[in-house]
Write a protein that holds these residues in place. Structure first.
Motif, PDB file in Angstrom:
ATOM      1  N   GLY A   9      42.160  24.536  46.988  1.00 39.30           N
ATOM      2  CA  GLY A   9      42.264  25.874  47.545  1.00 39.30           C
ATOM      3  C   GLY A   9      41.221  26.066  48.626  1.00 39.30           C
ATOM      4  N   ILE A  10      41.612  26.661  49.738  1.00 37.62           N
ATOM      5  CA  ILE A  10      40.677  26.896  50.839  1.00 37.62           C
ATOM      6  C   ILE A  10      40.647  28.382  51.178  1.00 37.62           C
ATOM      7  N   LEU A  11      39.471  28.948  51.183  1.00 35.31           N
ATOM      8  CA  LEU A  11      39.231  30.309  51.656  1.00 35.31           C
ATOM      9  C   LEU A  11      38.136  30.236  52.709  1.00 35.31           C
ATOM     10  N   ILE A  67      38.030  24.438  44.940  1.00 36.76           N
ATOM     11  CA  ILE A  67      38.103  25.519  45.922  1.00 36.76           C
ATOM     12  C   ILE A  67      36.980  25.305  46.926  1.00 36.76           C
ATOM     13  N   LEU A  68      37.340  25.323  48.201  1.00 41.18           N
ATOM     14  CA  LEU A  68      36.367  25.214  49.280  1.00 41.18           C
ATOM     15  C   LEU A  68      36.195  26.597  49.902  1.00 41.18           C
ATOM     16  N   SER A  69      34.981  27.101  49.886  1.00 42.95           N
ATOM     17  CA  SER A  69      34.678  28.381  50.512  1.00 42.95           C
ATOM     18  C   SER A  69      34.147  28.119  51.910  1.00 42.95           C
ATOM     19  N   ILE A  70      34.940  28.531  52.918  1.00 42.45           N
ATOM     20  CA  ILE A  70      34.577  28.327  54.325  1.00 42.45           C
ATOM     21  C   ILE A  70      34.788  29.662  55.028  1.00 42.45           C
ATOM     22  N   VAL A  71      33.865  30.573  54.851  1.00 39.98           N
ATOM     23  CA  VAL A  71      34.024  31.940  55.335  1.00 39.98           C
ATOM     24  C   VAL A  71      32.798  32.340  56.149  1.00 39.98           C
ATOM     25  N   PRO A  72      32.861  33.477  56.855  1.00 39.87           N
ATOM     26  CA  PRO A  72      31.645  33.946  57.522  1.00 39.87           C
ATOM     27  C   PRO A  72      30.517  34.091  56.506  1.00 39.87           C
ATOM     28  N   PRO A  73      29.286  33.747  56.878  1.00 38.18           N
ATOM     29  CA  PRO A  73      28.173  33.785  55.925  1.00 38.18           C
ATOM     30  C   PRO A  73      28.022  35.111  55.192  1.00 38.18           C
ATOM     31  N   TYR A  78      30.494  37.452  48.271  1.00 41.77           N
ATOM     32  CA  TYR A  78      31.667  38.258  47.916  1.00 41.77           C
ATOM     33  C   TYR A  78      32.831  37.368  47.485  1.00 41.77           C
ATOM     34  N   ILE A  79      33.080  36.301  48.231  1.00 39.62           N
ATOM     35  CA  ILE A  79      34.177  35.390  47.882  1.00 39.62           C
ATOM     36  C   ILE A  79      33.904  34.728  46.537  1.00 39.62           C
ATOM     37  N   LEU A 101      33.154  24.472  45.905  1.00 39.25           N
ATOM     38  CA  LEU A 101      32.253  23.939  46.924  1.00 39.25           C
ATOM     39  C   LEU A 101      31.990  25.021  47.959  1.00 39.25           C
ATOM     40  N   ASP A 102      30.788  25.542  47.972  1.00 36.01           N
ATOM     41  CA  ASP A 102      30.402  26.520  48.980  1.00 36.01           C
ATOM     42  C   ASP A 102      29.924  25.768  50.214  1.00 36.01           C
ATOM     43  N   LEU A 103      30.722  25.821  51.285  1.00 36.25           N
ATOM     44  CA  LEU A 103      30.405  25.090  52.512  1.00 36.25           C
ATOM     45  C   LEU A 103      29.978  26.031  53.632  1.00 36.25           C
ATOM     46  N   ASN A 104      29.452  27.186  53.238  1.00 34.18           N
ATOM     47  CA  ASN A 104      29.099  28.206  54.216  1.00 34.18           C
ATOM     48  C   ASN A 104      27.681  28.032  54.756  1.00 34.18           C
ATOM     49  N   ALA A 105      27.446  28.641  55.920  1.00 33.23           N
ATOM     50  CA  ALA A 105      26.132  28.566  56.570  1.00 33.23           C
ATOM     51  C   ALA A 105      25.227  29.637  55.970  1.00 33.23           C
TER      52      ALA A 105
END
Length: 342
Positions: A9-11, A67-73, A78-79, A101-105
Motif C-alpha cells: 500500500g502506498i500513501l 505500507i509505504l508512507s510518502i507524504v508531505p512531512p 497524521y497518516i 515504512l515511513d519514508l518521509n522527510a
C-alpha cells in the motif's frame, strides 16, 4: 501471470509515490492505495500507474503486507495515526503483522514519535524509519527505448528494464521480517543502516540540508540578479568558473510544485540540527533563536504562498520552467508583497 510477490500500500501517489509504484508493479508486486478525499489528479496518477484503488484505510490495511508512507512531512504523523486506527478497527484483527515504512522527510525525533504511536496503540504494526534520497524511480533511457516505428501498447515499463533508483536508507528491527521483504528490499534498493529508529531520517535530513539548502541560495541569488538586470552575466560566470555548481542549480526549475512540501521539511531539518547537532532552532519559547533552516523554510513559504510558482502542478507546468522565469516570478511575487504592505 504468476502470483504477486506481496501487496504494497502506498500513501500517497504523488510524483515519488507514482515512480515507486511503477517500479514495484514492474517487478510483480501488487500495489494499492486509498485516494479518499484526494484530488482528481491523484486518482488519475494512481490509475495511470496501474495502482489498484481501495475505498478506505481499513481496506488498505486489510489488503497490504507493507505500507509505504510518502507524504508531505506535515502529514507524516497524521497518516500514521490513520493507519493505526484502521488497523485497530479490523474485525477480526489482521492475522499477520503489517510493516509500515515511513519514508518521509522528517526529523529523527518525529520518526521516534511515530514509532511510539505504533508501539503504544498498534504493537502488531512493525515500524521502519526511512528516507528517500534522490529523484523518483524511472527506467533508464537506454533500457526502455524502443526501436524506430515500434508501437508501445502498454504504459507500464517492462520488468527487464534497468531502473534509475533513489537511495532509500532504512532503520529499525528487521530480524523477523517475512520472506517477501528480501525481494522488496532488492527491488526498491533499501539499505538497512541501523536498528535504531531515527538514524535513516537523520541521514535524509542531512542530505536535504545540502541539496535544498543550495536551491534556496540559488533562488535568492538568481532573483536578486534578475532584479538588477545581471542574471545572464551571473549564469555565464557560473557556467565558466563553476560548471558543477551551475549543473546543480538546475534543481531550481523542479522546485515550484514542491515548495509547499519543503516548508515543513526545512522545519524538520532545523529541528534535526538542533536536537542531533546542537545548533540553534526556532521554538515558541525562544523565537529569536531560529537557525538558518528556519529562514530557508520562510523562503519556500514565500515561493508557495506569495508567488505564482506556488500554483504549479507537476503534471501541468506553466511558470518556472527555466531559471530565468523562476527568478522573474519570484521578483513579481516579492514586489506584489511589498506593495501590499505599503
Amino acid at each position: 501471470m504468476s502470483s504477486p510477490v506481496a501487496t504494497v500500500g502506498i500513501l500517497s501517489i504523488g510524483e515519488m509515490g507514482m515512480g515507486i509504484a511503477k517500479l514495484l508493479i514492474a517487478h510483480n508486486f501488487r500495489v494499492v492505495t486509498n485516494v479518499e478525499g484526494r484530488s482528481e489528479d491523484t486518482r488519475i496518477r494512481a490509475q495511470n500507474a496501474g495502482v489498484e484503488i481501495v475505498p478506505d484505510d481499513t481496506s488498505l490495511v486489510a489488503e497490504s503486507d507493507y505500507i509505504l508512507s510518502i507524504v508531505p512531512p506535515r502529514d507524516a504523523f497524521y497518516i500514521a495515526t490513520r493507519i493505526s486506527a484502521a488497523f485497530n478497527a479490523r474485525s477480526p484483527p489482521k492475522a499477520t503483522p503489517l510493516y509500515y515504512l515511513d519514508l518521509n522527510a522528517i526529523s529523527p525525533s518525529s520518526a521516534r514519535s511515530i514509532a511510539e504511536l505504533f508501539t503504544t496503540k498498534s504493537p502488531s504494526i512493525k515500524f521502519l524509519d526511512g528516507g528517500i534520497i534522490g529523484g523518483a524511480p524511472h527506467p533508464k533511457p537506454e533500457a526502455s527505448s524502443a526501436p524506430p516505428n515500434t508501437t508501445t501498447v502498454s504504459s507500464h515499463p517492462p520488468t527487464t528494464s534497468t531502473w534509475q533508483k533513489p537511495s532509500i536508507p532504512i532503520c529499525g528491527d528487521i530480524s523477523s521480517v517475512p520472506a517477501s521483504f528480501s525481494n522488496l528490499s532488492e527491488t526498491l534498493g533499501l539499505n538497512h543502516i541501523s536498528d535504531e529508529i531515527g538514524i535513516a531520517s537523520g541521514l535524509k535530513c542531512c542530505f536535504a540540508s545540502l541539496a535544498k539548502g543550495f536551491t534556496a541560495l540559488c533562488i535568492q541569488s538568481f532573483t536578486t540578479a534578475s532584479n538588477l538586470g545581471v542574471l545572464p552575466l551571473l549564469l555565464g560566470e557560473l557556467e565558466q568558473r563553476m560548471p558543477g555548481m551551475m549543473k546543480s542549480a538546475g534543481g531550481v526549475t523542479g522546485m515550484p510544485p514542491k515548495a509547499y512540501r519543503w516548508v515543513r521539511e526545512m522545519e524538520e531539518i532545523s529541528q534535526t540540527h538542533a536536537e542531533e547537532g546542537g545548533f540553534p532552532s526556532s521554538s515558541s519559547k525562544t523565537p529569536s533563536t531560529g537557525g538558518i533552516f528556519t529562514e530557508i523554510a520562510s523562503l519556500y513559504k514565500v515561493v508557495a504562498e506569495d508567488t505564482i510558482l506556488g500554483e504549479e502542478k507537476t503534471e501541468r507546468r506553466k511558470r518556472g520552467r527555466t531559471i530565468e522565469d523562476v527568478a522573474a516570478a519570484m521578483g513579481e511575487g516579492l514586489a506584489a508583497k511589498r506593495k501590499k504592505k505599503e
